[in-house]
Design a protein around this motif. Structure first.
Motif, PDB file in Angstrom:
ATOM      1  N   LYS A  64       0.831  -1.208   0.000  1.00  0.00           N
ATOM      2  CA  LYS A  64       0.000   0.000   0.000  1.00  0.00           C
ATOM      3  C   LYS A  64       0.863   1.253   0.000  1.00  0.00           C
ATOM      4  N   ILE A  65       1.944   1.201   0.766  1.00  0.00           N
ATOM      5  CA  ILE A  65       2.866   2.343   0.782  1.00  0.00           C
ATOM      6  C   ILE A  65       3.482   2.546  -0.602  1.00  0.00           C
ATOM      7  N   LEU A  66       3.900   1.447  -1.237  1.00  0.00           N
ATOM      8  CA  LEU A  66       4.461   1.545  -2.590  1.00  0.00           C
ATOM      9  C   LEU A  66       3.432   2.084  -3.586  1.00  0.00           C
ATOM     10  N   ALA A  67       2.178   1.640  -3.444  1.00  0.00           N
ATOM     11  CA  ALA A  67       1.132   2.056  -4.385  1.00  0.00           C
ATOM     12  C   ALA A  67       0.882   3.551  -4.323  1.00  0.00           C
ATOM     13  N   HIS A  68       1.083   4.171  -3.136  1.00  0.00           N
ATOM     14  CA  HIS A  68       0.869   5.603  -2.992  1.00  0.00           C
ATOM     15  C   HIS A  68       2.127   6.404  -3.308  1.00  0.00           C
ATOM     16  N   ASN A  69       3.175   5.738  -3.713  1.00  0.00           N
ATOM     17  CA  ASN A  69       4.417   6.411  -4.072  1.00  0.00           C
ATOM     18  C   ASN A  69       4.316   6.934  -5.499  1.00  0.00           C
ATOM     19  N   ASN A  70       5.381   7.549  -5.970  1.00  0.00           N
ATOM     20  CA  ASN A  70       5.448   7.992  -7.359  1.00  0.00           C
ATOM     21  C   ASN A  70       5.114   6.841  -8.296  1.00  0.00           C
TER      22      ASN A  70
END
Length: 780
Positions: free
Chosen positions: A17-23
């Motif tokens: 989820k953290i990666l998905a909200h990244n650039n």
């Protein structure tokens, strides 16, 4: 087992989820790497790659391989596909013979919006010959029924060059419709957003009970109801009405079954048929908005959602709106409570609207007055752009006062006919205002005397009206302002005439200065206006300075300087000024000694013109020199003051490259070298139209002499005669080829007719003279 796989599933999901909200680019590269780790990791990563498979960087990568929609179709059983699509794909062995994908990508899809075929062909060889089975199917009754199910205006069919061309395009439309249904039907229960071809709306209406999670639909117009301005036949009109009824029925039924779930219905503007046709759906879109719940809290209000807002103006949450752009046709909608609507936009930062009328921003004034010195709970408006403004409504003044602590940009365009436009009354200090643009197209712009003084951090100022004739004694000057950050100042008409030139002493960062008027009063009237008002200024200043406390003295001095026309001293120090434009009275009164304070000036424009060209400006040596007065300084060696004698110093603009002078400027032959070289040593381009006093020989001698830096001169002298051309060494440019051996030439334009002047006298005299219609082998 790798360390990542040992993490609990909850931890992995949190990381993903953290990666998905990244650039987006970073997350795509990360997920693309993770999907190769092992099957367990890939199973948890794929939903992030395929939840919206037809958008983003992931789709841009797979579409390069022609593997976008095809990778989803590969998840389906080939025998379960509709016949049209099955026959179509049968020509692609890469799809029919490939093994079934390892993962079920369709199970990850939540947003299904396949693009039209011109953006992503389904197969690599669309022109491959039909199989025997496909030919039989295309000639059968089932396929004929599919053709008839898509309504196309006969006039549009006739616009194709052949029937085969039309049927080929129609076949692609049918295949697209079947593709969307084939992908959607197995996963209707999980879809949150979906594209539906309008011709197929009834099929989705039949299964609407499975669309419990659907929040958005995009309606693709795959039927043609209108074409150019041709009349619509009755069957086509009925077909359109039936499609519209089915669409409304779909929205209404879904809203009844799943209350408040469906929030967005877009009727797409970009059609999938070719050619210049467009169908108007404004009425049906309005009915759809009324069936839908209020839109989610918007951050922007503009043409894309304004109509929907007007359907639910009171129940839409506007507390997050940061930008409003409302054109005249939008705000003309029947809504009387615009003040309340704007007041609910508590996060509003940018407002671009047409004028609404008197009193529409009194709520903001009242909030400001009630807040006293605090501003925490006020609307943080930073930018105002108002069109068709009427100063009688006080809208701009109300906004400027109410949002004085946050406004950074004000742009006003006034086009209401009247006698005078008054702005600036009631303004208070605006410490954050950096851009001020006021354009009045019809009336005279009368600014409050303290308007600029209230805005000390202005960077760009543009104040314009269309004032033509005027009388000097009507001019009421503004108060001087301290504008240390100003970089651009453009004034035209009455704002230019009422501008206080004392302000320029504080504008050390000014890079562009334009002061223009379209009229020059009689010289005596100008002189009297400055002399008489300067006398009054001196008397009032002395009277104020001789009474009251120190504070009242300073205020009195400022007020005494308001309302009188201060002299233009032309002694400002503007080290960063690059462009200077003056016209009318300001060009007529211009003193070249101003150039001493403008070492970076690159372009100078001076235009003096009046109704009958009665104002002539005669240049003399006094214009080219300045007297530096005597000064004293202490000398410790002799123990007393040393006096420096006054000096006469030539005026120079060392960086100037472009000079434009229009109007009756009079320059004697003897002053031409001093003007074109002595004052402007790097000048390269000159425009002098309607100038008088000097002749062509003097200009040519100067260009061949000291002013060799000049490359082009534009004058409206008569075109030289053949004798003058021989005598001066001028050659028409037309029809000549450039000779690279002659690099020393200057272009002279005589009423826009190009001539070349060779700077080398010997070369010029030796060059064979030809008539203005030269042969192609003559030197340029």
């Amino acid at each position: 087992m790798d360390h990542l796989s040992r993490l609990p599933l909850e931890c992995l999901q949190h990381i993903f989820k953290i990666l998905a909200h990244n650039n987006e680019s970073v997350s795509f590269r990360a997920f693309s790497a993770l999907v190769r780790v092992n099957r367990s990791i890939a199973t948890n990563v794929l939903p992030y790659l395929y939840h919206y498979p037809h958008t983003g960087i992931h789709y841009s990568q797979v579409i390069k391989k022609g593997d976008g929609t095809r990778s989803l179709l590969a998840c389906l059983s080939f025998t379960s596909l509709p016949p049209t699509l099955a026959h179509y794909l049968a020509r692609d062995p890469l799809l029919t013979q490939a093994p079934k994908p390892t993962f079920d990508y369709l199970s990850c899809v939540r947003y299904l919006h396949p693009p039209a075929f011109e953006k992503e062909p389904l197969i690599f060889l669309p022109d491959k010959e039909h199989t025997v089975e496909e030919k039989a199917y295309l000639q059968g009754e089932e396929y004929a029924r599919l053709r008839r199910s898509i309504c196309v205006l006969p006039a549009y069919v006739n616009s194709y060059s052949s029937e085969d061309e039309f049927f080929l395009h129609l076949h692609n439309i049918i295949v697209y419709r079947e593709t969307v249904w084939s992908l959607a039907s197995p996963i209707l229960d999980q879809l949150e957003s979906l594209t539906i071809p309008l011709s197929d709306i009834d099929r989705y209406l039949e299964v609407i009970g499975r669309l419990s999670r659907l929040e958005r639909i995009d309606i693709i117009i795959d039927e043609v109801y209108e074409f150019r301005n041709l009349l619509v036949d009755e069957p086509t009109r009925q077909c359109k009405e039936e499609a519209m009824r089915s669409l409304l029925q779909f929205v209404e039924n879904h809203g009844r079954l799943f209350v408040g779930r469906l929030r967005t219905v877009n009727i797409c503007d970009s059609p999938i048929w070719s050619g210049p046709y467009r169908t108007h759906f404004e009425d049906i879109q309005l009915q759809i908005y009324r069936l839908l719940p209020p839109m989610p809290p918007p951050r922007i209000l503009d043409h894309s959602n304004w109509t929907r807002l007007m359907c639910h103006p009171l129940t839409t949450n506007l507390s997050y709106v940061e930008r409003i752009t409302a054109l005249q046709q939008q705000i003309s909608a029947p809504l009387s409570d615009y003040p309340r609507l704007f007041q609910r936009c508590r996060a509003l930062k940018s407002l671009k609207i047409s004028a609404l009328g008197k009193g529409n921003f009194k709520w903001a004034v009242q909030e400001k007055e009630s807040a006293g010195g605090g501003s925490e709970d006020l609307v943080p408006l930073e930018s105002l752009n108002m069109r068709n403004c009427d100063s009688l409504t006080e809208e701009v003044n109300d906004i400027a006062f109410a949002f004085s602590n946050t406004l950074q940009r004000i742009s006003v365009d006034e086009g209401v006919r009247g006698s005078t436009t008054r702005l600036g009354q009631g303004w208070v200090d605006m410490p954050k205002l950096t851009h001020l643009n006021i354009t009045v197209r019809i009336n005279r712009l009368l600014l409050d005397s303290l308007l600029l003084a209230h805005c000390p951090n202005l960077i760009v100022v543009n104040l314009t009206d269309k004032t033509q004739a005027y009388q000097c004694w009507d001019i009421v000057s503004m108060a001087p302002a301290q504008l240390g950050q100003l970089s651009t100042l453009s004034l035209q008409g009455w704002p230019a005439l009422t501008f206080n030139p004392t302000t320029l002493h504080s504008t050390s960062k000014l890079g562009f200065l334009s002061i223009r008027s379209n009229h020059i009063p009689p010289f005596e009237e100008q002189e009297q206006s400055f002399t008489a008002q300067n006398d009054i200024l001196l008397e009032e200043t002395e009277a104020e300075a001789g009474s009251g406390t120190e504070g009242s003295q300073n205020e009195g001095v400022i007020q005494a300087r308001v309302g009188h026309r201060p002299p233009w001293t032309w002694d400002w120090v503007l080290p960063q000024l690059r462009v200077l434009e003056l016209s009318g009275e300001f060009a007529y009164r211009f003193e070249f000694r101003m150039l001493r304070g403008c070492p970076s000036l690159e372009a100078l424009t001076l235009m003096i013109y009046s109704e009958q060209d009665t104002h002539t400006r005669v240049l003399s040596e006094d214009d080219f020199f300045v007297i530096i007065p005597a000064t004293t300084h202490p000398d410790t060696t002799i123990g007393r003051q040393r006096v420096r004698r006054p000096k006469i110093k030539g005026i120079s603009a060392p960086a100037l490259r472009g000079l434009t002078m229009r109007g009756p400027w009079v320059l004697d032959d003897s002053l031409v070298p001093m003007f074109f070289h002595g004052m402007f040593p790097k000048l390269s381009d000159v425009v002098m139209l309607n100038s008088m006093g000097f002749g062509l020989p003097a200009l040519v001698d100067c260009l061949r002499g000291k002013a060799k830096h000049i490359m082009q001169v534009d004058v409206n002298f008569p075109e030289p005669s053949l004798e003058e051309q021989r005598e001066l060494g001028l050659y028409p440019r037309m029809g000549r080829k450039k000779n690279n051996s002659d690099t020393y030439q200057v272009t002279i334009l005589f009423n826009d007719v190009d001539y070349l002047l060779l700077r080398d006298v010997a070369t010029s005299l030796a060059a064979p003279f030809v008539s203005p219609a030269p042969s192609s082998d003559v030197l340029l």
